[in-house]
Design an enzyme around this catalytic site. Structure first.
Site, PDB file in Angstrom:
ATOM      1  N   SER A  97      65.247  18.154  64.717  1.00  0.00           N
ATOM      2  CA  SER A  97      65.560  17.711  66.147  1.00  0.00           C
ATOM      3  C   SER A  97      65.745  16.318  66.421  1.00  0.00           C
ATOM      4  CB  SER A  97      64.505  18.161  67.007  1.00  0.00           C
ATOM      5  OG  SER A  97      64.739  19.711  67.257  1.00  0.00           O
ATOM      6  N   TYR A 126      59.404  18.346  73.798  1.00  0.00           N
ATOM      7  CA  TYR A 126      59.069  19.782  74.279  1.00  0.00           C
ATOM      8  C   TYR A 126      57.968  19.453  75.160  1.00  0.00           C
ATOM      9  CZ  TYR A 126      61.466  19.362  69.932  1.00  0.00           C
ATOM     10  OH  TYR A 126      62.177  18.871  68.694  1.00  0.00           O
ATOM     11  N   LYS A 145      69.404  15.734  67.570  1.00  0.00           N
ATOM     12  CA  LYS A 145      69.854  16.056  68.898  1.00  0.00           C
ATOM     13  C   LYS A 145      70.438  14.794  69.759  1.00  0.00           C
ATOM     14  CE  LYS A 145      67.245  20.337  69.069  1.00  0.00           C
ATOM     15  NZ  LYS A 145      65.815  20.993  69.425  1.00  0.00           N
ATOM     16  N   TYR A 205      74.843  23.356  63.804  1.00  0.00           N
ATOM     17  CA  TYR A 205      73.457  23.033  64.157  1.00  0.00           C
ATOM     18  C   TYR A 205      72.424  22.949  63.179  1.00  0.00           C
ATOM     19  CZ  TYR A 205      69.041  23.469  66.627  1.00  0.00           C
ATOM     20  OH  TYR A 205      67.773  23.450  67.062  1.00  0.00           O
ATOM     21  N   VAL A 215      60.836  18.894  63.468  1.00  0.00           N
ATOM     22  CA  VAL A 215      59.877  19.657  62.904  1.00  0.00           C
ATOM     23  C   VAL A 215      59.750  19.193  61.468  1.00  0.00           C
ATOM     24  CG1 VAL A 215      59.613  21.882  64.172  1.00  0.00           C
ATOM     25  CG2 VAL A 215      61.477  21.650  62.719  1.00  0.00           C
TER      26      VAL A 215
HETATM   27  N1  GLN Z   1      65.918  23.282  63.250  1.00  0.00           N
HETATM   28  C1  GLN Z   1      64.891  23.438  64.150  1.00  0.00           C
HETATM   29  C2  GLN Z   1      65.061  24.589  65.075  1.00  0.00           C
HETATM   30  O1  GLN Z   1      66.284  25.002  65.433  1.00  0.00           O
HETATM   31  C3  GLN Z   1      64.558  22.210  65.047  1.00  0.00           C
HETATM   32  C4  GLN Z   1      63.499  22.380  65.853  1.00  0.00           C
HETATM   33  C5  GLN Z   1      62.952  21.076  66.001  1.00  0.00           C
HETATM   34  O2  GLN Z   1      62.792  20.154  65.243  1.00  0.00           O
HETATM   35  N2  GLN Z   1      61.946  20.998  66.926  1.00  0.00           N
HETATM   36  O3  GLN Z   1      64.297  25.320  65.105  1.00  0.00           O
END
Ligand code: GLN
Length: 304
Positions: free
Chosen positions: A63, A240, A66, A188, A258
């Site tokens: 993430s 988050y 992003k 994505y 993650v």
């Molecule tokens: N690729 C992961 C997902 O879409 C990214 C989530 C994350 O890093 N929090 O679930």
């Protein structure tokens, strides 16, 4: 400031936290990562580098990507992106579906998965070859041409993307997606599967610490105002449903993934990335969060 000494001490102390968290396993390829790894890399605007542990080992940025796609889209669309994505913390897990239904397909912010999918969708409308464009952008901002997608992780993620697909189709039903959902998910899953080291990520975050100006080639990537806003979004939404706690503890803008990475920065000063794959229950690196809290406390500097 001797950051070397500070991060070496923190690294030594926090190794004892190994085993307290859990590596992400909902994407099978991420579960293959050796959990007991821990790197820290600092890059300063006055061109100093400090590293400890596995700072040069590449990992899946997940993430953290992003931030890069939002930067790219903001450059082109400016404020228009905020018609389709909100700017409020969600207070929910990153892949939650609940809010999206009663808020009529407008995701709370660009850093939860739903919001990031909208951003990637708009990026696809802007670029004929979005995957190449993302790689080029990331290579430029970190000054390293040797950055690639980890195909194994991208495939594993695509094969386990049911929730993200559901988010995409739900938003499509509200008219908030422009492109075919399978294609959006393909891009994505690739952006999340970019492999970078702590050093690469700290370098990539330096333009944010430098108020939008790429320190490597003097290109204004974001306006000063856009860079301010991106930082504010990271501070309020970058972790988050643990964003408030991260702001409280570390007091700097940052973004987690993650894969166990946490990239953060102090405006006008430095960027710091920590990587340790074991996550806490919010999906943020357990050691990463703790490292940043100790770091800003020990150096007595943050945005507050
Ligand atoms: N690729 C992961 C997902 O879409 C990214 C989530 C994350 O890093 N929090 O679930």
């Amino acid at each position: 400031m001797n950051y070397e000494e500070v991060i070496t001490r923190i690294h030594q102390e926090l190794k004892s936290y190994w085993g307290k968290g859990k590596v992400a396993d909902y994407i099978p390829a991420l579960a293959e990562v050796e959990p007991q790894q821990y790197g820290i890399a600092i890059e300063t605007l006055d061109r100093q580098s400090f590293q400890v542990g596995e700072a040069k080992v590449r990992f899946s940025i997940q993430s953290i990507s992003k931030v890069f796609t939002l930067s790219m889209v903001t450059r082109h669309l400016g404020d228009r992106i905020w018609k389709s994505v909100g700017r409020e913390p969600s207070g929910n897990p990153f892949n939650s579906l609940v809010q999206l239904e009663y808020e009529r397909g407008i995701p709370r912010n660009p850093f939860i998965n739903a919001g990031a999918l909208v951003v990637t969708d708009r990026l696809m409308s802007l670029y004929a070859h979005p995957k190449d464009a993302i790689l080029n952008f990331v290579r430029t901002i970190c000054g390293n041409d040797d950055i690639y997608y980890d195909k194994h992780i991208a495939q594993s993620e695509k094969a386990n993307a049911d929730r993200n697909m559901a988010l995409g189709y739900l938003m499509k039903s509200f008219g908030n997606m422009e492109n075919d959902i399978e294609s959006v998910l393909d891009v994505y899953c690739h952006q999340c599967a970019i492999s970078m080291s702590c050093v690469d990520l700290s370098r990539a975050f330096l333009f944010l610490a430098n108020r939008g100006l790429n320190p490597f080639n003097q290109e204004q990537i974001l306006s000063v105002s856009q860079a301010k806003r991106l930082g504010a979004l990271m501070l309020t939404c970058g972790f988050y449903d643990e964003s408030g706690d991260f702001a409280f503890r570390a007091g700097v803008p940052g973004k987690s993934g993650v894969g166990g990475g946490v990239a953060a920065y102090i405006p006008g000063s430095l960027a710091i990335t920590v990587w340790s794959p074991e996550l806490n229950r919010h999906g943020n690196s357990l050691i990463g969060m703790e490292t940043l809290e100790r770091f800003t406390t020990d150096i007595r500097n943050s945005i507050f």
